[in-house]
Scaffold this motif. Sequence first.
Motif, PDB file in Angstrom:
ATOM      1  N   TYR A 193       0.665  -0.960  -0.096  1.00 12.81           N
ATOM      2  CA  TYR A 193      -0.069   0.127   0.033  1.00 12.81           C
ATOM      3  C   TYR A 193       0.908   1.275   0.010  1.00 12.81           C
ATOM      4  CZ  TYR A 193      -3.614   3.246   1.771  1.00 12.81           C
ATOM      5  OH  TYR A 193      -4.289   4.280   1.785  1.00 12.81           O
ATOM      6  N   GLN A 283      -8.008   7.331  -0.556  1.00  4.95           N
ATOM      7  CA  GLN A 283      -7.266   6.960   0.166  1.00  4.95           C
ATOM      8  C   GLN A 283      -7.633   7.031   1.579  1.00  4.95           C
ATOM      9  OE1 GLN A 283      -3.656   6.232  -0.266  1.00  4.95           O
ATOM     10  NE2 GLN A 283      -2.918   8.119  -1.189  1.00  4.95           N
TER      11      GLN A 283
ATOM     12  N   ASP B  29      -3.305  19.847   1.368  1.00  8.11           N
ATOM     13  CA  ASP B  29      -3.150  19.103   2.516  1.00  8.11           C
ATOM     14  C   ASP B  29      -2.471  17.763   2.252  1.00  8.11           C
ATOM     15  OD1 ASP B  29      -6.308  18.077   3.646  1.00  8.11           O
ATOM     16  OD2 ASP B  29      -5.035  17.684   1.861  1.00  8.11           O
ATOM     17  N   ALA B  31      -3.711  14.643   2.954  1.00  6.07           N
ATOM     18  CA  ALA B  31      -4.975  13.692   3.073  1.00  6.07           C
ATOM     19  C   ALA B  31      -4.172  12.247   2.821  1.00  6.07           C
ATOM     20  CB  ALA B  31      -5.903  13.890   2.124  1.00  6.07           C
ATOM     21  N   ALA B  32      -3.400  12.057   1.681  1.00  5.56           N
ATOM     22  CA  ALA B  32      -2.917  10.722   1.068  1.00  5.56           C
ATOM     23  C   ALA B  32      -1.950  10.140   2.297  1.00  5.56           C
ATOM     24  CB  ALA B  32      -2.395  10.827  -0.080  1.00  5.56           C
ATOM     25  N   ARG B  34      -1.490  11.117   5.065  1.00  2.56           N
ATOM     26  CA  ARG B  34      -2.256  10.899   6.332  1.00  2.56           C
ATOM     27  C   ARG B  34      -3.078   9.232   6.413  1.00  2.56           C
ATOM     28  NH1 ARG B  34      -5.732  14.739  10.095  1.00  2.56           N
ATOM     29  NH2 ARG B  34      -6.256  13.247  11.569  1.00  2.56           N
ATOM     30  N   ALA B  35      -3.709   8.841   5.249  1.00  3.47           N
ATOM     31  CA  ALA B  35      -4.187   7.984   5.151  1.00  3.47           C
ATOM     32  C   ALA B  35      -3.170   6.705   5.322  1.00  3.47           C
ATOM     33  CB  ALA B  35      -4.875   7.623   3.481  1.00  3.47           C
ATOM     34  N   VAL B  36      -2.087   7.041   4.542  1.00  2.56           N
ATOM     35  CA  VAL B  36      -1.022   5.861   4.787  1.00  2.56           C
ATOM     36  C   VAL B  36      -0.474   5.814   6.104  1.00  2.56           C
ATOM     37  CG1 VAL B  36       1.595   5.285   4.082  1.00  2.56           C
ATOM     38  CG2 VAL B  36      -0.090   6.176   2.080  1.00  2.56           C
ATOM     39  N   ARG B  37      -0.334   6.723   6.688  1.00  2.00           N
ATOM     40  CA  ARG B  37       0.102   6.573   8.164  1.00  2.00           C
ATOM     41  C   ARG B  37      -0.756   5.874   8.974  1.00  2.00           C
ATOM     42  NH1 ARG B  37       1.688  12.058   7.708  1.00  2.00           N
ATOM     43  NH2 ARG B  37      -0.290  12.470   9.147  1.00  2.00           N
ATOM     44  N   ALA B  38      -2.151   6.102   8.902  1.00  2.00           N
ATOM     45  CA  ALA B  38      -3.073   5.521   9.609  1.00  2.00           C
ATOM     46  C   ALA B  38      -3.311   4.158   9.427  1.00  2.00           C
ATOM     47  CB  ALA B  38      -4.530   6.158   9.241  1.00  2.00           C
ATOM     48  N   VAL B  39      -2.823   3.621   8.265  1.00  2.00           N
ATOM     49  CA  VAL B  39      -2.885   2.069   8.152  1.00  2.00           C
ATOM     50  C   VAL B  39      -1.712   1.290   8.613  1.00  2.00           C
ATOM     51  CG1 VAL B  39      -4.966   2.031   6.709  1.00  2.00           C
ATOM     52  CG2 VAL B  39      -2.502   1.967   5.799  1.00  2.00           C
ATOM     53  N   ALA B  40      -0.437   2.082   9.077  1.00  2.00           N
ATOM     54  CA  ALA B  40       0.441   1.406   9.276  1.00  2.00           C
ATOM     55  C   ALA B  40       0.250   0.339  10.546  1.00  2.00           C
ATOM     56  CB  ALA B  40       1.454   2.548   9.785  1.00  2.00           C
ATOM     57  N   PRO B  41       0.798  -0.678  10.557  1.00  2.00           N
ATOM     58  CA  PRO B  41       0.685  -1.592  11.899  1.00  2.00           C
ATOM     59  C   PRO B  41       0.825  -0.717  13.183  1.00  2.00           C
ATOM     60  CG  PRO B  41       2.305  -2.463  10.399  1.00  2.00           C
ATOM     61  CD  PRO B  41       2.016  -0.895   9.672  1.00  2.00           C
ATOM     62  N   VAL B  42      -0.115  -1.282  13.900  1.00  2.00           N
ATOM     63  CA  VAL B  42      -0.228  -0.728  15.410  1.00  2.00           C
ATOM     64  C   VAL B  42       0.869  -1.756  16.246  1.00  2.00           C
ATOM     65  CG1 VAL B  42      -1.414  -0.496  17.387  1.00  2.00           C
ATOM     66  CG2 VAL B  42      -2.595  -0.239  15.184  1.00  2.00           C
ATOM     67  N   LEU B 142      -4.968 -14.463  32.862  1.00  2.00           N
ATOM     68  CA  LEU B 142      -4.091 -15.364  32.177  1.00  2.00           C
ATOM     69  C   LEU B 142      -3.229 -16.256  33.426  1.00  2.00           C
ATOM     70  CD1 LEU B 142      -2.152 -13.384  29.591  1.00  2.00           C
ATOM     71  CD2 LEU B 142      -3.665 -15.163  29.338  1.00  2.00           C
ATOM     72  N   SER B 230      -1.305 -19.406  26.241  1.00  2.00           N
ATOM     73  CA  SER B 230      -2.362 -20.139  27.134  1.00  2.00           C
ATOM     74  C   SER B 230      -2.125 -21.504  26.465  1.00  2.00           C
ATOM     75  CB  SER B 230      -3.672 -19.519  26.493  1.00  2.00           C
ATOM     76  OG  SER B 230      -3.980 -19.934  25.465  1.00  2.00           O
ATOM     77  N   GLU B 233      -2.829 -23.660  23.395  1.00  2.00           N
ATOM     78  CA  GLU B 233      -1.770 -23.239  22.058  1.00  2.00           C
ATOM     79  C   GLU B 233      -0.858 -24.561  22.273  1.00  2.00           C
ATOM     80  OE1 GLU B 233      -0.774 -19.106  21.357  1.00  2.00           O
ATOM     81  OE2 GLU B 233      -2.382 -18.990  22.542  1.00  2.00           O
TER      82      GLU B 233
END
Lengths: 449, 329
Positions: A193, A283, B29, B31-32, B34-42, B142, B230, B233
């Motif tokens: 992406y 996007q 701005d 926007a693009a 921002r969208a890329v950063r937002a879906v970066a892995p948490v 746990l 656990s 597994e």
Amino acid sequence: MAPTIAATRDETARDGATSGADVRDLPLAQRVRTTPGSLRAASVVLVVALLVLGAVGVVVATARADAARDVGLGAGPELSAAQNLYAELAATDAAASASYLSPGLEPRDLRRRYRDALAAAGTHLARVARMPEASPAARAAVRTISEQLPVYAGLVESARANDRQGFIVGAAYLRQASALMREEIITAATTLYDDASRRLGDAYDDGTSALHLVAVAVAAVVTVVLLLAVQWFLAHRMRRVLNLGLVAATVIVVIIAGWTLGRMAAEQSALVDARRQGSDAVQVLSAMRILALRAQNDDQLVLIERGGGEQYALDYDTVMRRVRGTDGDGGLLAAAERIADRRGDPARFDAVREQLAAVAEVHRAVREHDDGGDYEAAVDLATGDGIATAAGLDDALRSEIARARTELDDHASDARGGFGALVVAIPILTLVAAAVVLIGLQPRIEEYR
Amino acid sequence: MIRHHRAAFVVTALAVAVFAVAGCGTADDDAADRAVRAVAPVTPAPAPDLPSPEPAADCADARASYAPDEPLPPPGEMPEGSSMRAIQDDGVLVVGVDENTALFAARNPFTNRIEGLEIDLVREIARAITGNPDAVRFETVLTAEKNQVVADGDVDLTASANSMTCERWSLVSFSTEYFTAFHKLMVRKDSGITGIADLAGREVCMTEGSSSVKLLATGAPDAVPVEVPSRTECLVALQNGDAEAYFGHDTFLRGMHEQDTENTMILPDVVEEQHYGIAVAHERTDLVRFVNALLQRMRDDGTLAELYDRWLGSDHAGVPDPRYRDEAS
């Protein structure tokens, strides 16, 4: 306008001390200083300037046409494929956990949703794998997804098979499946992406570069100034008021410059619209959809995990903060609304906003039940209203994404039109201009023979 | 002159065109981006390290608990100021459970209800305090944190396959033993492992933070430990071939073996006995005594044996005898 106006002979007489034949025997520097020499030099300079202008025009117009085509037919669709891949992967995982969480036999529509999303992810992966200019990292990511997606599906089926027999080990299989999806497959999808997004950004930059315009304008201005200077020389030194050839060449240069700049301006404006109204919206909305699916998945995994699910609860908070901002009024939703605002349609995402609020409300109620120890009620809510509101949000986002994608396609199509004729016309016009310059100056040079 | 004016006009027009076109080229701005950063892995937050407790100083016998008060007060009539009264007033007993132990405490996937021997046991405690066996709120915990949540006061008690050890006594108090488990091995049938002596160089799955880890390190130091968060597994690890044996209490082995009877087997070797007690916070000794009194009544009237029969059939070592460290207060 009258053709070549008569010149007065005394001007010619003063400069014509040496005849044309004699001039050819003199060294270059002296030859140029003579009037016919100056005119020959001028015609060479003008022809070179015209050829440079033509070359610059063709190169620039081709570059712009390529960039516009890339936005519409290359990087743009590739980004769509990468986004779709990412979203379908997230949808697959959300559907798998929703099926698992549903008490008893999995509902048929959830099973169908899972299978459809998994199949769609495979289709989009095939599309992404064909990207011609993918980076090495993107190629590695495609390989990771192709290798791990079947493993993921296997784990989900193991979870399902165990769950159907009432074996709690199914939850452990599902946990592993989800961990594989999140840690490896989705991470690889993020790489794809990023890559596609960067290439679309590059295509936009190429298609809207000020350098192109400046290059054409400078080449045109220099050519026009040279044409005017030669005309001024002819008028003052030879008392010719207008040289038709030079006038015609000037007009052609202005036409070339005007046409090229005009087409590029139209292309640029269409690309800016494609970006601002189309791909920016695509996007932002795609990111919202991906994150909303992940949040739905988080909500279910907290319940499936039964202890040790805090990481998913934290993940939900992080993800929803990115979607809605901390106060429910920022984040990607605000970015989407700014885009809607600037095209004068501020109410466009009201439905999405309402759906998001509904999803957040169900989440709050589910957490309340679960934290209060009422697990069964939490599951009932999460698998009932939870899945329904999440599906409603997903549908709303999908239709908005489709709408924005149509706008992107329309503007991108406007941007790439009309370059074909221009790229053919520039060399022809340039050659015509060079010819009329020579035709216009030759009689003046001949006068010295 | 006309020509000069024309020249000036052409140049100006070109300049205006260039600036007009160049000016509208930049997006206003990000926007693009921002969208890329937002879906970066948490990035997941790292799990907190739990302190490993030292053995309690006054621990002569980890199986000995506080002697019960006699007789039990009637349900709903707990003495003023007691821990039981606080629970009665809340109307709910908060219990930490592990939901991954089939037969002891696990969700039934068809009903999503948690059930098992330990669940029935804590429902009896809730009944004895409030009169209502359903006045229980289950908090899922746990393995590694099941005593910490009791010590922190997050739950009233845990009944979660919790072996009574002197280390754990430093964190919590235990009731008398309600079940005796045995540390055993469950292996893949194709592994050829017949006992703990065969474990050298073999991958053995265990739950993180469980007593098995230490026990295996002493009993079979050459085994290759595979630790999972656990224990279900471990069955996955066995089925996938990531481990050849699972080392744990027979209580877990039994539930796991039932989920894959064809391909796994439980070896008869007993490595160590495990004594399960109900964990309660140190400062709530009155609740420990109350629970012990209830357990004693359940031993005497056969309720505990009935629970064994209901969940385990005949496959158990019988109800263990209680041990006490002091006289009734």
